[in-house]
Design an enzyme around this catalytic site. Structure first.
Site, mmCIF file in Angstrom:
data_model
loop_
_atom_site.group_PDB
_atom_site.id
_atom_site.type_symbol
_atom_site.label_atom_id
_atom_site.label_comp_id
_atom_site.label_asym_id
_atom_site.label_seq_id
_atom_site.Cartn_x
_atom_site.Cartn_y
_atom_site.Cartn_z
ATOM 1 C CB SER A 1 -33.013 -13.192 -57.768
ATOM 2 O OG SER A 1 -33.390 -12.294 -56.743
ATOM 3 C CG ASN B 1 -30.762 -0.616 -55.731
ATOM 4 O OD1 ASN B 1 -31.414 -1.641 -55.952
ATOM 5 N ND2 ASN B 1 -31.044 0.549 -56.278
ATOM 6 C CG HIS C 1 8.355 -27.156 -79.083
ATOM 7 N ND1 HIS C 1 7.814 -26.020 -79.637
ATOM 8 C CD2 HIS C 1 9.571 -26.778 -78.595
ATOM 9 C CE1 HIS C 1 8.680 -25.021 -79.537
ATOM 10 N NE2 HIS C 1 9.746 -25.449 -78.877
ATOM 11 C CB SER D 1 -15.274 -48.214 -71.160
ATOM 12 O OG SER D 1 -16.051 -48.577 -72.279
ATOM 13 C CG ASN E 1 -12.090 -44.305 -69.636
ATOM 14 O OD1 ASN E 1 -11.123 -44.685 -70.301
ATOM 15 N ND2 ASN E 1 -13.333 -44.638 -69.910
ATOM 16 C CD GLU F 1 -11.199 -37.971 -70.232
ATOM 17 O OE1 GLU F 1 -12.204 -37.925 -70.943
ATOM 18 O OE2 GLU F 1 -10.599 -39.032 -69.988
ATOM 19 C CE1 TYR G 1 -29.134 -4.227 -58.643
ATOM 20 C CE2 TYR G 1 -31.236 -3.384 -59.450
ATOM 21 C CZ TYR G 1 -30.429 -4.445 -59.092
ATOM 22 O OH TYR G 1 -30.904 -5.726 -59.181
ATOM 23 C CE LYS H 1 -27.462 -11.272 -56.154
ATOM 24 N NZ LYS H 1 -27.618 -10.551 -57.429
#
Ligand code: ARG
Length: 457
Positions: free
Chosen positions: A22, A109, A155, A276, A284, A289, A316, A324
């Site tokens: 890790s 642990n 709406h 673009s 844009n 977005e 554990y 993580k």
């Protein structure tokens, strides 16, 4: 060579090492790991579990390692299994056998549980600061727009007149609750698990409260198995981040609509919009977005954590190492989105005339017309019906409520008088909505003040 090699007869297969490791992602907890170890070593020495001199050597060694990580003199390029093993390995290389005493009365642990809590409590604080910056921009923009009339929508149909300031302050409330949620999650993150050891505590005369005090924790965890078993506090934080992203995503969606030609309520700053590759005319709203898109990813992180934990027996399990990348991803993306969204909003230009024009269409003062009649003695249901007839008449004849003559009004009800024009004027419609929390300028000013007090609290 592994620290746990004693029991094994064979070298670990290299792909297992890669699979298991890790370090590539938990290296970002180096500071937390070292800070925790310094507190642990101090406690061991104070409790007489290791000698004072040994404690001091370990602490100095750890401080040196921290400095070297910070200056870049030490890299994370190692085949160590995780940041905890790596730091300990360098410590022993540097100070010799005494370094091997650091892991007395501790396990990875409880060590990892401590490190992640230290990391997350800092992240929770940093994200609150970012949200406060966003709230400041919202308050300032709202202040500038307490009189900027615009339609509200239900709406996505024009509903009733509000102001842009009022609309912004709705988001202000949401982000305020997001800060409160982070504060609440913090209460449960900031509990100290070290001393639970692997699962069942220890026979050494440790003093866990000492470590908690040293590291600024509110208290210590009360059950050693729970201390190394649960990641509910990680999930809680990730949930708080998911809601922040949900609010940002809805705000983004509105920004995207508002800067379309069809709405044209706002214009984004050139520095916060993109072009673009083929259509030269395009501007844009990519930031909005992407923020909307990243919300999905943070929800995914939350889901990863929830699913990862659901079937784990106590205590554990290595599955938990997967927490993580998920929570770091959620933290990184949420932080990035808040800070860039804040700048995009801050630099955007509001177009009050266009907003006002939109509010003039769609008969959004129809409720006010019904209220006008009701306030003059006509039961609201009847007033509603009369107004419905008026709106129908306007639609057929291409008119607005404000452009009808008094005679036309009187055809529908004799109660109408000249003051109907003022009553249906959009700014009156807004300024008369003085109910607490409403869009009247003085109400929005009160909302802004309350939020400002919250920010500076
Ligand atoms: N790298 C592990 C994690 O992130 C640390 C704890 C490992 N403990 C163990 N007994 N394998 O969860």
């Amino acid at each position: 060579m592994k620290m746990w090699e004693g029991r094994f007869k064979k070298e670990l297969a290299s792909e297992v090492n890669d699979f298991n490791s890790s370090l590539p992602f938990d290296c970002r907890m180096y500071k937390d790991d070292i800070t925790g170890s310094i507190a642990h070593a101090g406690m061991l020495a104070k409790c007489g579990i290791i000698g004072e001199d040994d404690g001091e050597k370990i602490i100095q060694g750890l401080k040196g390692i921290l400095d070297d990580f910070e200056s870049g003199a030490l890299s994370f390029d190692s085949d160590a299994e995780d940041i905890h093993m790596y730091v300990e390995q360098i410590l022993t290389q540097r100070i010799g056998d005494v370094g091997k005493k650091l892991h007395t009365a501790r396990s990875r642990n409880d060590q990892v549980a401590l490190d992640i809590r230290l990391y997350l409590r800092r992240s929770a604080e940093e994200i609150q600061i970012l949200l406060k910056e966003l709230l400041t921009v919202i308050c300032n923009k709202a202040e500038e727009n307490v009189n900027t009339v615009m339609p509200s929508y239900t709406h996505l149909q024009r509903a009733q007149p509000v102001t842009f300031g009022h609309h912004l302050m709705a988001y202000g409330q949401m982000f305020r609750r997001d800060i409160e949620r982070l504060r609440d999650a913090y209460k449960r993150i900031n509990i100290m698990p070290l001393g639970a050891c692997a699962v069942a505590g220890t026979t050494y005369p440790t003093n866990r409260q000492l470590v908690a005090d040293e590291l600024g924790f509110f208290s210590i965890t009360e059950n050693s198995m729970d201390s190394v078993s649960d990641r509910d506090f990680v999930i809680e934080l990730c949930f708080a981040l998911s809601l922040i992203m949900m609010h940002l995503s809805r705000f983004s969606e509105e920004m995207i609509m508002w800067c379309s030609a069809e709405f044209s309520f706002i214009e984004l700053d050139d520095a916060y919009s993109t072009g673009s590759s083929i259509m030269p005319q395009k501007k844009n709203p990519d930031i909005a977005e992407l923020t909307r898109g990243k919300c999905a990813r943070v929800y995914g992180d939350l889901n990863t954590l929830l699913v990862m934990m659901k079937g784990l027996p106590l205590a554990y399990n290595k599955d938990m190492q997967e927490d993580k990348e998920a929570v770091f991803d959620a933290i990184d993306n949420t932080s990035m989105c808040i800070s860039i969204f804040t700048k995009m909003l801050d630099t955007s230009t509001v177009k009050p005339a266009v907003m006002h024009k939109a509010a003039e269409g769609g008969y959004i003062n129809a409720t006010d017309c019904a209220d006008y009649l009701a306030k003059r003695g006509i039961p609201f249901r009847d007033a509603y019906k009369i107004t419905g007839g008026l709106v129908g008449y306007c639609i057929e004849n291409g008119k607005t409520l404000n452009s009808l003559t008094l005679d036309e009004y009187k055809e529908f009800s004799p109660v109408f008088e000249n003051d109907v024009y003022t009553a249906l004027d959009l700014s009156t419609c807004v300024s008369d909505r003085r109910s607490a929390g409403g869009p009247a300028p003085e109400c929005v000013k009160a909302q802004i003040q309350s939020l400002k007090d919250f920010i500076s609290d």
